[in-house]
Design a protein around this motif. Structure first.
Motif, PDB file in Angstrom:
ATOM      1  N   ILE A 194       0.904  -1.088  -0.020  1.00  0.00           N
ATOM      2  CA  ILE A 194      -0.037  -0.121  -0.060  1.00  0.00           C
ATOM      3  C   ILE A 194       0.919   1.258   0.007  1.00  0.00           C
ATOM      4  O   ILE A 194       0.684   2.266  -0.731  1.00  0.00           O
ATOM      5  N   PHE A 195       1.997   1.286   0.681  1.00  0.00           N
ATOM      6  CA  PHE A 195       2.873   2.279   0.728  1.00  0.00           C
ATOM      7  C   PHE A 195       3.611   2.585  -0.508  1.00  0.00           C
ATOM      8  O   PHE A 195       3.572   3.794  -1.219  1.00  0.00           O
ATOM      9  N   THR A 196       4.006   1.622  -1.327  1.00  0.00           N
ATOM     10  CA  THR A 196       4.543   1.731  -2.636  1.00  0.00           C
ATOM     11  C   THR A 196       3.435   2.312  -3.436  1.00  0.00           C
ATOM     12  O   THR A 196       3.815   3.153  -4.104  1.00  0.00           O
ATOM     13  N   GLY A 197       2.364   1.762  -3.343  1.00  0.00           N
ATOM     14  CA  GLY A 197       1.136   2.346  -4.136  1.00  0.00           C
ATOM     15  C   GLY A 197       1.055   3.884  -3.847  1.00  0.00           C
ATOM     16  O   GLY A 197       0.728   4.803  -5.118  1.00  0.00           O
ATOM     17  N   MET A 198       0.995   4.083  -2.600  1.00  0.00           N
ATOM     18  CA  MET A 198       0.784   5.781  -2.426  1.00  0.00           C
ATOM     19  C   MET A 198       1.959   6.489  -2.958  1.00  0.00           C
ATOM     20  O   MET A 198       1.702   7.761  -3.501  1.00  0.00           O
TER      21      MET A 198
END
Lengths: 285, 289
Positions: free
Chosen positions: A210-214
């Motif tokens: 999710i962090f990478t996506g953000m």
């Protein structure tokens, strides 16, 4: 001389530990780590080239104004303002649009991604919508947004929301599906309920993705921002750049570009720091 | 009363192309409370399928598994606590339950939690208090020899230490039956031997019923009071042994036992048995292609 040694290592001019004794470095990831000195060199080189090119009049100021002009322009927009708003206000409005759109994209995209990762029905249901919307560049939707949502903040925020949404849906979905089945099994044998499995196992396990996506979504949102402010705006960094371009005020355009670059980089650094704090186990599973 | 009854298990998977694969056929046995069973066999013999059925992760296509009942008669009232649904057959395994704990091969620990939080996971799920969890963590850190490591992150530990945490996490939930799916498979030989002693010790101290699946003939011989050698296609129990080595290993040197004449003889016997099975599989594949 110890401080010098430390400084040299920090700057990447000197290797330490085992790295210093390696005979093979080409291809070793450690050989390409932490060359901060060269970052200073590159920034200095760009400014130097810019200065020389204008001082020797390789180009005209309309094509590329000298750094001093851009600095003055920056100073003027910061103090006197531009079209009724100071630079800080332009930045504030843009960042506000950006953050609201991005936050909405996360808030709605992550639950949708989760539902797609957890249920066959919802996966099948959302799949065509996501796959259809994902490749459409947000810019292509600008006319529709104006027809549907008018010309105030709304269409811009919706556009940024859409830019972030699909990225976050996919990040959350793959975050859920990246889990090892044995972790789920372990939680159930330890007596966890479905809700407990969701919030204590599936959710934290998906945080790295999710962090990478953000971070990806944040980048795309910046790209969309200027476009969103292209049409029917009267304030914002993108608006400033567009007007600057129309009236051949190259200095103004450069001020806008530099401001976006600096803020974008600062946000990414901030997110990386946050990531290192919140998901220190990333890449260590 | 915490015995395991496995009766006529069969597992046939339907394939998407309409065919089917028989993973298990007619597997049945009874395990008394406090017994240690090891299961050995070439890959594809259905040993993991068997374990997953007993854990309640898979529903068999034939046969049943009961746990915690005497014979077929219930000794305790059915309750959710035992993974049983009121009104159903007492002791019948239909889903995972906290009375049947499981230790997995590496990667089943929760990296986002500290060692202590991993161990306290089971108690926390049932709503244990802070003080109680702290005591439990302390106790089981000691049991597995990791006292003082509670605040470490999982990824800071070596593979062997991680498996100690996995063992402690399982024990902290106080299961009656512990299922182990190749728990030492990814460890180096030295660490492995230490862990074997630890498992023996825990088995002896706690009196838990244990089923351990392994690829290693030595491990299966060393740890199992009873040992099943399974054969593939369809997966079935080929041979059963009752072994003295686990009890002897408790107060003796593991390596000494491994040079014992009886041990060596059994090892060679089982090795050639599995060797033949593998050869047969290869032969069948060659003929098929």
């Amino acid at each position: 001389m110890k401080w010098l040694q430390i400084a040299l290592v920090r700057l990447g001019l000197r290797r330490s530990g085992e790295d210093a004794r390696k005979t093979v470095s080409f291809g070793d990831p450690a050989a390409a780590r932490g060359g901060y000195f060269w970052s200073f060199v590159s920034v200095a080189a760009v400014f130097a080239l810019w200065y020389v090119a204008t001082a020797l009049q390789w180009t005209t100021p309309i094509f590329l104004p000298p750094p001093s002009d851009v600095w003055e322009q920056f100073h003027a927009t910061a103090t006197e303002g531009f079209r009724g708003y100071t630079l800080a206000q332009h930045i504030g409005v843009s960042v506000y649009r950006l953050l609201v759109g991005f936050a909405l994209g996360c808030l709605i995209g992550i639950p949708i991604g989760f539902s797609m990762g957890l249920s066959r029905v919802l996966r099948g249901f959302f799949d065509p919508i996501v796959e259809f919307m994902r490749p459409i560049p947000p810019l292509a939707l600008i006319p529709l947004m104006i027809i549907w949502a008018g010309i105030d903040d709304k269409p811009k925020i919706i556009l940024l929301f859409l830019a972030a949404l699909w990225i976050m849906v996919l990040a959350a979905r793959s975050g859920v599906q990246s889990i090892r089945l044995s972790k789920i099994h372990a939680a159930y044998t330890l007596g966890a309920s479905r809700t407990q499995v969701l919030f204590r196992v599936i959710l934290p396990n998906s945080l790295p993705e999710i962090f990478t996506g953000m971070r990806v979504a944040m980048g795309v949102c910046w790209g969309t921002l200027v476009a969103a402010e292209l049409v029917a705006a009267d304030v914002g960094i993108g608006f400033m750049i567009v007007v600057g371009g129309k009236f051949l005020e190259t200095g103004l355009v450069l001020v806008g570009v530099i401001v976006i670059g600096v803020i974008g980089a600062a946000i990414d650094v901030g997110m990386r720091k946050l990531e290192a704090r919140l998901v220190p186990w990333k890449g260590m599973g | 009363m915490n015995g395991l009854i496995v009766k006529d298990l069969g597992m046939t998977y339907e394939l998407p192309n309409g065919g089917s694969v028989e993973a298990l056929r007619g597997v049945g046995f009874e395990l008394a409370a406090g017994e240690m069973l090891t299961v050995l066999g070439p890959s594809g013999c259905g040993k993991t399928t068997l374990l997953n059925i007993v854990a309640g992760f898979l529903a068999p296509t034939a046969g049943k598994v009961w746990f915690g009942v005497d014979g077929a008669k219930p000794v305790t009232a059915p309750s959710r606590e035992r993974g049983l649904v009121p009104g159903r057959e007492p002791g019948l395994v239909t889903a995972p339950g906290r009375e049947r704990g499981m230790v997995f091969q590496q990667g089943a620990l929760f990296e986002w939690m500290s060692v202590a939080d991993n161990i306290a996971f089971g108690p926390r799920m049932r709503g244990a208090g802070k003080k109680e969890m702290k005591d439990i963590v302390e106790q089981y850190l000691n049991t597995v020899g990791l006292a003082g490591f509670g605040n470490k992150a999982i990824y800071e530990l070596s593979g062997g230490m991680q498996q100690r945490v996995a063992l402690a996490r399982c024990l902290a939930n106080e299961p009656h039956l512990i299922l182990m799916d190749e728990p030492l498979g990814a460890l180096d030989a030295l660490t492995r031997e230490k862990m074997q002693s630890l498992i023996l010790k825990i088995w002896n101290d706690t009196g838990k019923t244990i089923v351990l699946i392994t690829h290693s003939v030595e491990e299966a011989l060393m740890l199992g009071q009873r040992l099943f050698v399974m054969a593939p296609r369809p997966g079935r129990i080929e041979r059963e042994y009752r072994l003295p080595f686990a009890s002897r290993g408790l107060d003796g040197n593991l390596r000494e036992i491994k040079t014992d004449a009886e041990y060596v003889e059994k090892r060679e016997e089982i090795l050639s048995m599995i060797w033949e099975m593998e050869e047969e599989i290869m032969g069948r594949q060659e003929r098929a292609s």
